[in-house]
Design an enzyme around this catalytic site. Structure first.
Site, PDB file in Angstrom:
ATOM      1  N   ASP A  65      24.142   2.455 -29.042  1.00  0.00           N
ATOM      2  CA  ASP A  65      24.597   3.260 -29.664  1.00  0.00           C
ATOM      3  C   ASP A  65      23.659   4.417 -29.597  1.00  0.00           C
ATOM      4  O   ASP A  65      23.084   5.053 -30.254  1.00  0.00           O
ATOM      5  CB  ASP A  65      25.076   2.929 -31.110  1.00  0.00           C
ATOM      6  N   ARG A  73      19.587   5.042 -31.626  1.00  0.00           N
ATOM      7  CA  ARG A  73      18.750   4.122 -31.306  1.00  0.00           C
ATOM      8  C   ARG A  73      17.673   4.443 -31.087  1.00  0.00           C
ATOM      9  O   ARG A  73      16.218   4.160 -32.006  1.00  0.00           O
ATOM     10  CB  ARG A  73      19.334   3.245 -30.538  1.00  0.00           C
ATOM     11  N   ARG A 135      29.944  11.373 -38.594  1.00  0.00           N
ATOM     12  CA  ARG A 135      29.978  10.679 -36.926  1.00  0.00           C
ATOM     13  C   ARG A 135      31.522  11.379 -36.713  1.00  0.00           C
ATOM     14  O   ARG A 135      31.659  11.326 -34.693  1.00  0.00           O
ATOM     15  CB  ARG A 135      29.849   9.065 -37.224  1.00  0.00           C
ATOM     16  N   LYS A 165      35.814   5.391 -29.303  1.00  0.00           N
ATOM     17  CA  LYS A 165      35.455   4.006 -30.642  1.00  0.00           C
ATOM     18  C   LYS A 165      35.785   4.729 -31.680  1.00  0.00           C
ATOM     19  O   LYS A 165      36.087   6.558 -31.690  1.00  0.00           O
ATOM     20  CB  LYS A 165      33.646   3.455 -30.317  1.00  0.00           C
ATOM     21  N   HIS A 166      37.033   4.718 -33.249  1.00  0.00           N
ATOM     22  CA  HIS A 166      37.049   2.814 -32.203  1.00  0.00           C
ATOM     23  C   HIS A 166      38.620   3.242 -32.967  1.00  0.00           C
ATOM     24  O   HIS A 166      39.185   3.384 -33.571  1.00  0.00           O
ATOM     25  CB  HIS A 166      36.140   2.388 -33.931  1.00  0.00           C
ATOM     26  N   HIS A 178      32.200  -2.899 -41.410  1.00  0.00           N
ATOM     27  CA  HIS A 178      31.088  -4.223 -41.243  1.00  0.00           C
ATOM     28  C   HIS A 178      31.404  -5.113 -42.934  1.00  0.00           C
ATOM     29  O   HIS A 178      30.525  -6.294 -42.933  1.00  0.00           O
ATOM     30  CB  HIS A 178      29.487  -3.462 -41.503  1.00  0.00           C
ATOM     31  N   ASP A 245      34.021  -3.968 -31.114  1.00  0.00           N
ATOM     32  CA  ASP A 245      33.079  -4.027 -32.003  1.00  0.00           C
ATOM     33  C   ASP A 245      31.988  -4.918 -31.582  1.00  0.00           C
ATOM     34  O   ASP A 245      33.219  -6.461 -31.656  1.00  0.00           O
ATOM     35  CB  ASP A 245      33.976  -3.438 -33.269  1.00  0.00           C
TER      36      ASP A 245
END
Length: 513
Positions: A65, A73, A135, A165-166, A178, A245
């Site tokens: 990601d 990352r 984002r 996404k998503h 999450h 996901d």
């Protein structure tokens, strides 16, 4: 069907080197590995790890990601050099967004990473959204669509596959998937606009949302045949790979469970099932899929073929990558400042009240640290949990550190920002805030928050600060929806990436010398 099922799995791993049992699984046909900040020590180590993963099997997907902005990352230890989607959407130069996509793609391609789980195609229509926010390219479907196409075009020009996404949209939620299963009751059609555009532009993969849309699906969209096959395949005409996901997120794990969720997702039309968690759970899921009554040999073979195709690069006409200077200019262009907010007349005290983003790996970005690097007379404190990956948490201290340099990130217990918790017990937080206000006396005060409008504890502490110091400049590193709380002394960055914070620092104290 065993090895074919393996091809449909994308798993996480622990550590900086490829474990032997994962190497064996890749040799047996495992589809791929998704990497996180905890797998990255430095560029050389990452390159060696990716080469090791890809050499262990045939047509292996190595995913990450690397959205740019708040989600990175590769740059988690320092903050991203890319201004992030909301900032790019605000500047609204699609050609620049394409060049940023190319810059990210070039970095990934050089390391051997062949799938970037980006761009975010969500239309962020809910200001209380706890997980999309900066984002997203914004709240306007057409603007988001244009920038999604720009980003994926630049990214895929480097040979790295993009992943919109998503699907079918996570932008109108007030719940983080999450942590729980969000339900969206609003009109779906505006949220499909960027996905339609991405598909028309040749995006190679689409990632599903663990979100329920009543009337379209009874449970998570990830598990719905009506969504993945009826809507995405049949209606929108998508022919690439459908990636889920992570199935270990609570929206799935807390419902049907990871193993059965994986089976239902594949049966619904997903091709590549993403799982973090430990190796034992991953193998348990794999064993559950083998011979599952809902999975035919033809469905698994179809999915496996799409995963193989996704792992293979598709050459394109390279887009020129954005330069560091261009991305810095974009971050400056995305700033929003109330009248009178600008260069400070003395070295400030900086009070950071911004908790880390829940559900995604936080980065080490600190406006205090940046301002101190420009002017060693700057002092301040961070009254939020440590956001440096891998750093200790849960330690207790009686007061914040008011020195320059890297602040002391001290907490009384583990934070839950989604519950409005900055990680401190109330009495420790109140004492720390009082100490900070005393230390700031006689100095310009800068207060850093992230979407304080939806974090009750941060909102309350910001109110306390402004009641004592109405002259304070409030720097919002989130979406800017908390601007009304600042009473006309607001500076918004539209993102917490290193380049966004640097733009704010330049405005407040001048460029780094």
């Amino acid at each position: 069907m065993t090895s074919t099922v393996d091809r449909c799995l994308l798993v996480g791993m622990h550590g900086y080197t490829l474990p032997g049992r994962l190497r064996d699984w890749l040799a047996d046909g495992l589809g791929g590995v998704v990497l996180f900040a905890g797998n990255i020590a430095d560029r050389d180590q990452l390159g060696e790890l990716v080469a090791d993963i890809r050499s262990a099997g045939e047509d292996v997907v190595v995913a990450v990601d690397e959205e740019g902005g708040d989600v990175t990352r590769l740059h988690a230890a320092t903050g991203a050099p890319h201004p992030g989607n909301l900032a790019l959407g605000a500047v609204d130069d699609v050609a620049l967004t394409e060049r940023v996509g190319a810059a990210i793609g070039a970095e990934l391609a050089a390391l051997g990473i062949n799938l970037n789980l980006a761009p975010v195609a969500d239309v962020n229509t809910n200001p209380d959204n706890p997980i999309i926010g900066t984002r997203s390219f914004g709240a306007d479907p057409d603007r988001v669509a244009a920038h999604v196409v720009g980003y994926l075009t630049g990214l895929q020009s480097t040979g790295v596959a993009a992943c919109a996404k998503h699907f079918p949209g996570h932008g109108d939620t007030a719940v983080d998937s999450h942590l729980a299963l969000p339900t969206v009751t609003g009109d779906l059609e505006p949220h499909l606009v960027p996905f339609r555009a991405a598909i028309a532009a040749g995006v190679r993969s689409v990632l599903t949302a663990h979100v329920t849309y009543p009337g379209l699906c009874d449970g998570p969209a990830t598990l719905s045949r009506a969504v993945l096959t009826g809507l995405l395949r049949d209606e929108l005409g998508f022919t690439g790979a459908v990636v889920t996901d992570s199935m270990t997120m609570s929206a799935i794990a807390g419902g049907v469970g990871v193993a059965e969720g994986a089976a239902r997702a594949l049966a619904a039309g997903a091709d590549l099932v993403c799982m973090t968690g430990d190796f034992g759970l991953q193998r348990e899921v794999r064993d559950h899929l083998v011979g599952h009554p809902a999975l035919t040999g033809a469905r698994i073979a179809q999915a496996a073929a799409r995963v193989r195709a996704l792992a293979r690069p598709v050459p394109g006409d390279p887009t020129t990558a954005a330069t560091t200077a261009e991305m810095a200019d974009a971050a400056r262009g995305a700033l929003v400042a109330d009248p009178g907010v600008g260069r400070l007349d003395a070295a400030p005290y900086v009070l950071e009240l911004s908790p880390p983003r829940q559900g995604i790996e936080p980065t080490a970005g600190s406006l205090l640290a940046m301002l101190t690097a420009r002017d060693p007379r700057v002092t301040g404190a961070r009254l939020a949990p440590d956001t440096v990956p891998g750093s200790p948490a849960g330690r207790t201290a009686g007061r914040p550190d008011h020195s320059g340099g890297r602040p002391d990130h001290t907490v009384g217990r583990t934070a839950d920002p989604a519950a409005g918790d900055t990680g401190m017990t109330a009495d420790i937080a109140d004492r720390a805030l009082s100490d900070a206000l005393a230390a700031a006396a006689g100095k310009p005060l800068v207060v850093v928050v992230r979407d304080a409008h939806r974090v009750p504890a941060t909102r309350q502490r910001l109110g306390t600060v402004l009641a004592n110091r109405p002259d304070a400049v409030v720097v919002g590193i989130g979406t800017g929806a908390d601007r009304p709380l600042a009473a006309g002394r607001y500076l918004g960055t539209r993102g917490g990436a290193r380049v966004n914070l640097s733009a704010a620092a330049d405005l407040l104290v001048g460029a780094r010398r």
